[in-house]
Design a protein around this motif. Structure first.
Motif, PDB file in Angstrom:
ATOM      1  N   GLU A 171       1.044  -1.241  -0.250  1.00 35.47           N
ATOM      2  CA  GLU A 171       0.313   0.227   0.366  1.00 35.47           C
ATOM      3  C   GLU A 171       1.041   1.553   0.031  1.00 35.47           C
ATOM      4  O   GLU A 171       0.570   2.145  -0.664  1.00 35.47           O
ATOM      5  CB  GLU A 171      -1.010   0.395   1.226  1.00 35.47           C
ATOM      6  N   ARG A 172       1.692   1.340   0.672  1.00 29.53           N
ATOM      7  CA  ARG A 172       2.883   2.379   1.041  1.00 29.53           C
ATOM      8  C   ARG A 172       1.806   3.753   0.996  1.00 29.53           C
ATOM      9  O   ARG A 172       2.792   4.638   0.337  1.00 29.53           O
ATOM     10  CB  ARG A 172       4.143   2.510  -0.112  1.00 29.53           C
ATOM     11  N   ARG A 173       1.129   4.009   2.245  1.00 26.76           N
ATOM     12  CA  ARG A 173       0.505   4.921   2.257  1.00 26.76           C
ATOM     13  C   ARG A 173       0.189   4.419   3.664  1.00 26.76           C
ATOM     14  O   ARG A 173       0.449   3.510   4.828  1.00 26.76           O
ATOM     15  CB  ARG A 173      -0.654   5.272   1.528  1.00 26.76           C
ATOM     16  N   PRO A 174       0.275   6.268   5.083  1.00 28.33           N
ATOM     17  CA  PRO A 174       0.012   5.224   6.301  1.00 28.33           C
ATOM     18  C   PRO A 174      -1.692   4.311   6.928  1.00 28.33           C
ATOM     19  O   PRO A 174      -2.275   4.562   5.941  1.00 28.33           O
ATOM     20  CB  PRO A 174      -1.009   6.790   6.356  1.00 28.33           C
ATOM     21  N   VAL A 175      -1.115   3.942   7.484  1.00 24.07           N
ATOM     22  CA  VAL A 175      -2.249   2.407   8.438  1.00 24.07           C
ATOM     23  C   VAL A 175      -2.367   2.306   9.407  1.00 24.07           C
ATOM     24  O   VAL A 175      -1.809   3.457  10.548  1.00 24.07           O
ATOM     25  CB  VAL A 175      -1.312   1.416   8.566  1.00 24.07           C
ATOM     26  N   VAL A 176      -4.500   3.085   9.553  1.00 25.05           N
ATOM     27  CA  VAL A 176      -4.668   2.813  10.993  1.00 25.05           C
ATOM     28  C   VAL A 176      -5.653   2.000  10.734  1.00 25.05           C
ATOM     29  O   VAL A 176      -5.565   1.305  10.022  1.00 25.05           O
ATOM     30  CB  VAL A 176      -5.331   4.205  10.668  1.00 25.05           C
ATOM     31  N   SER A 177      -5.911   1.715  12.511  1.00 26.16           N
ATOM     32  CA  SER A 177      -6.781   0.874  12.407  1.00 26.16           C
ATOM     33  C   SER A 177      -7.003   0.353  14.661  1.00 26.16           C
ATOM     34  O   SER A 177      -6.855   1.551  14.931  1.00 26.16           O
ATOM     35  CB  SER A 177      -6.307  -0.724  12.290  1.00 26.16           C
ATOM     36  N   ILE A 178      -7.456  -0.438  14.834  1.00 27.25           N
ATOM     37  CA  ILE A 178      -7.712  -0.627  16.248  1.00 27.25           C
ATOM     38  C   ILE A 178      -6.865  -1.063  16.868  1.00 27.25           C
ATOM     39  O   ILE A 178      -6.169  -0.754  17.664  1.00 27.25           O
ATOM     40  CB  ILE A 178      -9.151  -0.628  16.298  1.00 27.25           C
ATOM     41  N   PHE A 179      -6.666  -2.495  16.483  1.00 29.88           N
ATOM     42  CA  PHE A 179      -6.151  -3.050  17.566  1.00 29.88           C
ATOM     43  C   PHE A 179      -5.446  -4.277  16.338  1.00 29.88           C
ATOM     44  O   PHE A 179      -5.473  -5.183  16.814  1.00 29.88           O
ATOM     45  CB  PHE A 179      -6.691  -4.062  18.466  1.00 29.88           C
ATOM     46  N   SER A 180      -4.913  -4.122  14.619  1.00 32.24           N
ATOM     47  CA  SER A 180      -4.347  -4.769  14.098  1.00 32.24           C
ATOM     48  C   SER A 180      -3.090  -5.468  14.089  1.00 32.24           C
ATOM     49  O   SER A 180      -2.775  -4.737  14.153  1.00 32.24           O
ATOM     50  CB  SER A 180      -4.753  -4.234  12.629  1.00 32.24           C
ATOM     51  N   THR A 181      -2.661  -6.566  13.599  1.00 29.74           N
ATOM     52  CA  THR A 181      -0.951  -6.725  14.186  1.00 29.74           C
ATOM     53  C   THR A 181      -0.701  -5.060  12.903  1.00 29.74           C
ATOM     54  O   THR A 181       0.735  -5.382  13.024  1.00 29.74           O
ATOM     55  CB  THR A 181      -1.289  -7.829  13.496  1.00 29.74           C
ATOM     56  N   GLY A 182      -1.116  -5.091  11.779  1.00 35.02           N
ATOM     57  CA  GLY A 182      -0.671  -4.283  10.371  1.00 35.02           C
ATOM     58  C   GLY A 182      -0.568  -3.267  10.725  1.00 35.02           C
ATOM     59  O   GLY A 182       0.446  -2.973  10.478  1.00 35.02           O
ATOM     60  N   VAL A 183      -0.584  -2.723  12.290  1.00 34.08           N
ATOM     61  CA  VAL A 183      -0.055  -1.091  12.322  1.00 34.08           C
ATOM     62  C   VAL A 183       1.085  -1.614  12.769  1.00 34.08           C
ATOM     63  O   VAL A 183       1.698  -0.931  12.610  1.00 34.08           O
ATOM     64  CB  VAL A 183      -1.161  -1.087  13.845  1.00 34.08           C
ATOM     65  N   LEU A 184       1.206  -2.566  13.421  1.00 31.60           N
ATOM     66  CA  LEU A 184       2.505  -2.144  13.958  1.00 31.60           C
ATOM     67  C   LEU A 184       3.496  -3.127  12.676  1.00 31.60           C
ATOM     68  O   LEU A 184       4.968  -2.656  12.854  1.00 31.60           O
ATOM     69  CB  LEU A 184       2.896  -3.554  15.572  1.00 31.60           C
ATOM     70  N   GLU A 185       2.902  -3.971  11.961  1.00 34.16           N
ATOM     71  CA  GLU A 185       4.026  -4.183  11.022  1.00 34.16           C
ATOM     72  C   GLU A 185       4.406  -3.035  10.196  1.00 34.16           C
ATOM     73  O   GLU A 185       5.356  -2.817   9.712  1.00 34.16           O
ATOM     74  CB  GLU A 185       2.908  -5.231   9.835  1.00 34.16           C
ATOM     75  N   ALA A 186       3.013  -2.359   9.657  1.00 34.81           N
ATOM     76  CA  ALA A 186       3.779  -1.341   8.988  1.00 34.81           C
ATOM     77  C   ALA A 186       4.645  -0.078   9.571  1.00 34.81           C
ATOM     78  O   ALA A 186       5.517   0.350   9.127  1.00 34.81           O
ATOM     79  CB  ALA A 186       2.926  -0.571   9.217  1.00 34.81           C
ATOM     80  N   ALA A 187       3.914   0.416  11.420  1.00 34.70           N
ATOM     81  CA  ALA A 187       5.881   1.071  11.891  1.00 34.70           C
ATOM     82  C   ALA A 187       6.869   0.134  11.456  1.00 34.70           C
ATOM     83  O   ALA A 187       8.033   0.759  11.658  1.00 34.70           O
ATOM     84  CB  ALA A 187       5.169   1.172  13.136  1.00 34.70           C
ATOM     85  N   ALA A 188       7.054  -1.214  11.802  1.00 37.17           N
ATOM     86  CA  ALA A 188       8.594  -1.536  11.111  1.00 37.17           C
ATOM     87  C   ALA A 188       8.563  -1.806   9.924  1.00 37.17           C
ATOM     88  O   ALA A 188      10.158  -1.318   9.470  1.00 37.17           O
ATOM     89  CB  ALA A 188       7.947  -3.224  11.749  1.00 37.17           C
ATOM     90  N   ALA A 189       8.312  -0.898   8.767  1.00 38.70           N
ATOM     91  CA  ALA A 189       8.187  -1.135   7.897  1.00 38.70           C
ATOM     92  C   ALA A 189       8.946   0.279   7.203  1.00 38.70           C
ATOM     93  O   ALA A 189       9.058   0.301   6.424  1.00 38.70           O
ATOM     94  CB  ALA A 189       7.720  -1.706   6.768  1.00 38.70           C
ATOM     95  N   GLY A 190       8.715   1.412   8.054  1.00 40.02           N
ATOM     96  CA  GLY A 190       9.110   3.274   8.598  1.00 40.02           C
ATOM     97  C   GLY A 190       7.610   3.130   7.570  1.00 40.02           C
ATOM     98  O   GLY A 190       7.393   4.566   7.118  1.00 40.02           O
ATOM     99  N   ILE A 191       6.342   2.844   8.023  1.00 41.65           N
ATOM    100  CA  ILE A 191       4.672   3.943   7.507  1.00 41.65           C
ATOM    101  C   ILE A 191       4.543   4.058   8.437  1.00 41.65           C
ATOM    102  O   ILE A 191       4.188   3.528   9.444  1.00 41.65           O
ATOM    103  CB  ILE A 191       4.493   2.794   6.717  1.00 41.65           C
ATOM    104  N   PRO A 192       3.697   5.413   8.472  1.00 41.21           N
ATOM    105  CA  PRO A 192       3.194   6.201   9.638  1.00 41.21           C
ATOM    106  C   PRO A 192       2.178   5.006  10.082  1.00 41.21           C
ATOM    107  O   PRO A 192       1.487   5.081   8.914  1.00 41.21           O
ATOM    108  CB  PRO A 192       3.211   7.243   9.204  1.00 41.21           C
ATOM    109  N   SER A 193       1.632   4.434  11.620  1.00 37.41           N
ATOM    110  CA  SER A 193       0.591   4.519  11.704  1.00 37.41           C
ATOM    111  C   SER A 193       0.174   4.943  12.889  1.00 37.41           C
ATOM    112  O   SER A 193       1.061   5.119  13.024  1.00 37.41           O
ATOM    113  CB  SER A 193       1.008   2.521  11.476  1.00 37.41           C
ATOM    114  N   TRP A 194      -1.236   4.021  13.035  1.00 39.29           N
ATOM    115  CA  TRP A 194      -2.173   4.876  14.865  1.00 39.29           C
ATOM    116  C   TRP A 194      -2.705   4.277  14.419  1.00 39.29           C
ATOM    117  O   TRP A 194      -3.230   2.817  13.820  1.00 39.29           O
ATOM    118  CB  TRP A 194      -2.094   6.160  14.202  1.00 39.29           C
ATOM    119  N   VAL A 195      -3.463   4.297  15.902  1.00 37.52           N
ATOM    120  CA  VAL A 195      -4.486   3.499  15.927  1.00 37.52           C
ATOM    121  C   VAL A 195      -5.633   4.514  16.724  1.00 37.52           C
ATOM    122  O   VAL A 195      -5.174   5.922  17.481  1.00 37.52           O
ATOM    123  CB  VAL A 195      -4.239   2.445  17.735  1.00 37.52           C
TER     124      VAL A 195
END
Length: 305
Positions: A229-253
């Motif tokens: 996706e290569r764009r910021p990620v937002v979710s409630i409690f998805s593992t994908g939020v931390l996965e995106a952060a590890a990959a250098g992608i801005p992410s939030w909950v």
């Protein structure tokens, strides 16, 4: 099976990215150790080496070809393959390793009796172990996050101000849909974020919800790998939020009326709320998690490198 008289059995209940990363990637670090994989369907094409595929007539007793197994690796004993493998491990006196494959909520099934947990972090180990004395725990980190961090340089151009994607979790039993659904709808309509359905959102109610959102103007992300996706990620409690952060992608909950367990979850994984600074990349271990898991398994079967 790979080889004769397998010493290690891997039990795979799903072929999701988290399950494959946590349960099967250690295979690449086991050299020529004879191993077997128990799975609901043929996964030989995903595995290194030459494999013999055999159907099982029954899972109530240890199959004849697995009676030399001394270590079992699974994501837990709460689904069919992991449960059968735990029964066999108990019968054989084999070590039963449980590899953490995702972020933990209070609704996670308890660990199997006498299991050896291989956890993402010490906080996760303590959380899932819950002071039990029959379970031992070792911290190895997350292979999923390790692999995501390898892609960090690809995402240096992703800006925190880019249009985000919201990771759907309508399928989850952890939250009522009045919370997960209203959070997703409001966030997407207010920010212009596209909604990315979870692959499990295929039931009638979820499809009806998707249709309603489309009529209200919510855009939907195209299917594909999350990090593509290569764009910021937002979710409630998805593992994908931390996965995106590890990959250098801005992410939030974010969450409307979050229960206390959600707030504890955010704190345990140090996830940043929407509107604040992006979630920091998780601290990675010194040894690749898949290799660390393989080392624990080799020690259990008496292997040498």
């Amino acid at each position: 099976m790979r080889g004769i008289e397998p010493a290690v059995l891997f039990a795979l209940d799903a072929t999701t990215p988290t399950a494959l990363a946590s349960v099967l990637e250690p295979l690449a670090h086991l050299g020529d150790t004879p191993v077997a994989v128990l799975a609901p369907h043929d996964v030989a094409s995903r595995l290194p080496g030459d494999w013999t595929v055999r159907p099982l007539d029954s899972v109530t007793t240890v199959p004849r070809g697995l009676r030399d197994v001394r270590a079992v690796v699974s994501a837990g004993h709460f689904l069919a393959a992991g449960f059968a493998a735990h029964v066999w491990a108990e019968a054989l006196g084999a070590e039963y390793f449980v590899v953490q494959h995702g972020l933990l909520t209070p609704f996670m099934a308890p660990l199997a009796p006498r299991s050896r947990l291989l956890a993402f972090s010490d906080r996760d180990a303590q959380f899932w172990r819950s002071s039990r004395t029959d379970v031992t725990a070792h911290v190895v980190g997350s292979q999923l996050l390790w692999s995501a961090a390898d892609r960090g340089r690809e995402n240096s151009s992703v800006s925190a101000t880019d249009e985000p994607v919201f990771l759907g979790q309508l399928h989850g039993a952890e939250l009522p849909r009045r919370i997960s659904g209203s959070t997703a709808q409001r966030f997407c309509l207010q920010t212009g974020a596209e909604y990315r359905p979870h692959p499990a959102e295929v039931d009638r109610l979820s499809k009806f919800q998707h249709s309603m959102w489309r009529r209200r103007g919510v855009g939907f992300a195209k299917p594909g790998a999350l990090l593509d996706e290569r764009r910021p990620v937002v979710s409630i409690f998805s593992t994908g939020v931390l996965e995106a952060a590890a990959a250098g992608i801005p992410s939030w909950v974010t969450c409307e009326r979050p229960p206390m367990w959600v707030r504890e979850f955010w704190d345990r994984y140090e996830l940043s709320m929407w509107g604040s600074r992006p979630t920091s990349p998780p601290v990675l271990p010194d040894i690749e998690p898949a290799r660390a898991i393989a080392q624990h398994v080799e020690a259990a079967v008496g292997g040498e490198r």
